[in-house]
Design an enzyme around this catalytic site. Structure first.
Site, PDB file in Angstrom:
ATOM      1  N   ASP A 164      -4.436   6.540  -4.912  1.00  0.00           N
ATOM      2  CA  ASP A 164      -5.887   6.619  -5.067  1.00  0.00           C
ATOM      3  C   ASP A 164      -6.320   7.975  -5.611  1.00  0.00           C
ATOM      4  O   ASP A 164      -7.508   8.184  -5.890  1.00  0.00           O
ATOM      5  CB  ASP A 164      -6.618   6.279  -3.770  1.00  0.00           C
ATOM      6  N   SER A 165      -5.355   8.876  -5.836  1.00  0.00           N
ATOM      7  CA  SER A 165      -5.652  10.127  -6.546  1.00  0.00           C
ATOM      8  C   SER A 165      -6.150   9.859  -7.955  1.00  0.00           C
ATOM      9  O   SER A 165      -6.757  10.745  -8.580  1.00  0.00           O
ATOM     10  CB  SER A 165      -4.419  11.024  -6.600  1.00  0.00           C
ATOM     11  N   GLU A 217       1.908  14.276   4.605  1.00  0.00           N
ATOM     12  CA  GLU A 217       1.191  15.151   3.671  1.00  0.00           C
ATOM     13  C   GLU A 217       0.648  16.395   4.355  1.00  0.00           C
ATOM     14  O   GLU A 217      -0.061  16.312   5.373  1.00  0.00           O
ATOM     15  CB  GLU A 217       0.040  14.399   2.990  1.00  0.00           C
ATOM     16  N   ASP A 257      -1.736   2.189  -3.497  1.00  0.00           N
ATOM     17  CA  ASP A 257      -2.638   2.577  -2.417  1.00  0.00           C
ATOM     18  C   ASP A 257      -3.726   1.530  -2.211  1.00  0.00           C
ATOM     19  O   ASP A 257      -4.287   0.991  -3.180  1.00  0.00           O
ATOM     20  CB  ASP A 257      -3.328   3.907  -2.751  1.00  0.00           C
ATOM     21  N   LYS A 307       0.348   0.981   0.296  1.00  0.00           N
ATOM     22  CA  LYS A 307       0.301   2.131   1.194  1.00  0.00           C
ATOM     23  C   LYS A 307      -1.088   2.245   1.789  1.00  0.00           C
ATOM     24  O   LYS A 307      -2.084   2.024   1.092  1.00  0.00           O
ATOM     25  CB  LYS A 307       0.656   3.425   0.462  1.00  0.00           C
ATOM     26  N   GLU A 313      -3.491   4.629   4.875  1.00  0.00           N
ATOM     27  CA  GLU A 313      -3.552   5.883   5.604  1.00  0.00           C
ATOM     28  C   GLU A 313      -3.860   5.669   7.083  1.00  0.00           C
ATOM     29  O   GLU A 313      -4.622   4.777   7.447  1.00  0.00           O
ATOM     30  CB  GLU A 313      -4.633   6.791   5.003  1.00  0.00           C
TER      31      GLU A 313
END
Length: 255
Positions: A43-44, A181, A82, A112, A114
């Site tokens: 999602d960056s 991270e 993501d 993925k 979070e």
């Protein structure tokens, strides 16, 4: 192309996982041909490609669009995508629909998400139960930017204990790997040693079972480099010089 099951064998065999992010066909093809093991459509891309200030505005439609392009450029690497903010947090049913759509429409092999709190662990367990491979992500979680900021996580003992318990819970829920991270290196080492599944570090020291960087950071394309990300080349300067050279030739009648 490594499968999730094959990736799980990297750790007992002492092989590091080499992972990078991609956001389009060209970058994905280059990374794949260079031999990376895992490509994350992260999602960056909200910031790197779409120009947002953080990852929160990214939509499921947008990441699906980019993941399709990435898949068309990849023949060998495992592709993980993501789940964007609010595409999985509101309920397990929403998470299933979002993750299922990504696998069905993009051809990626895993998703993925979070967080390692109990509700997220339950979501991971349900996704895995129905056959959707899940990579976890703890420590600095960018989708929690308004709560956590971008500072290093796990400095205090209570936070260290929480992250260790989260990692163990995600493993028990069936996650096949966990991104760590921006946490202290000794904490990442401790978590990595306690887990049977691989850890993939970003700003978490050298003792994880693999490493990932945002490719734009690695290439020196971002205007602000994260403190834990090494730029291996300054492509911003190289591209700017190439454009200036081209402009000079055109203006000089040589273009």
């Amino acid at each position: 192309m490594p499968t999730v099951r094959q990736l799980l064998q990297f750790k007992p065999n002492g092989k590091q996982i080499v992972a990078l992010t991609a956001w389009d066909f060209a970058i994905a093809q280059i990374l794949d041909e260079a031999g990376v093991d895992l490509i994350l459509v992260g999602d960056s891309l909200a910031m790197v490609t779409l120009g947002y200030e953080n990852t929160l505005p990214l939509t499921l439609d947008e990441i699906v669009h980019h993941a399709k392009a990435v898949k068309r450029g990849v023949k060998n690497a495992l592709i993980v995508v993501d789940l964007p903010f609010l595409s999985y947090q509101t309920s397990i049913e929403v998470a299933i629909a979002s993750a299922g759509r990504i696998l069905k429409e993009t051809g990626a092999q895993a998703v993925k998400l979070e967080g390692g709190h109990p509700a997220m662990v339950a979501t991971v367990a349900r996704l895995v139960e129905i056959g959707i491979p899940v990579m976890g992500h703890i420590g600095l979680t960018p989708q929690s930017v308004h709560q956590l900021g971008y500072r290093q996580q796990g400095r205090e003992q209570i936070d260290r204990d929480r992250l260790i318990l989260s990692a163990l819970a995600l493993e028990s829920a069936g996650a096949f790997a966990i991104v760590l991270e921006h946490i202290p290196a000794d904490l990442a080492k401790s978590i990595s040693h306690q887990l049977a599944i691989p850890t993939i570090g970003i700003g978490a020291g050298a003792d994880c079972d693999g490493q990932i960087l945002v490719t734009a950071d690695l290439l020196g394309l971002t205007s602000r480099q994260p403190p834990f990300a090494k730029a291996y080349v300054d492509l911003r300067a190289i591209i700017a010089q190439a454009v200036q050279d081209y402009s000079a030739e055109v203006n000089g009648g040589r273009g």
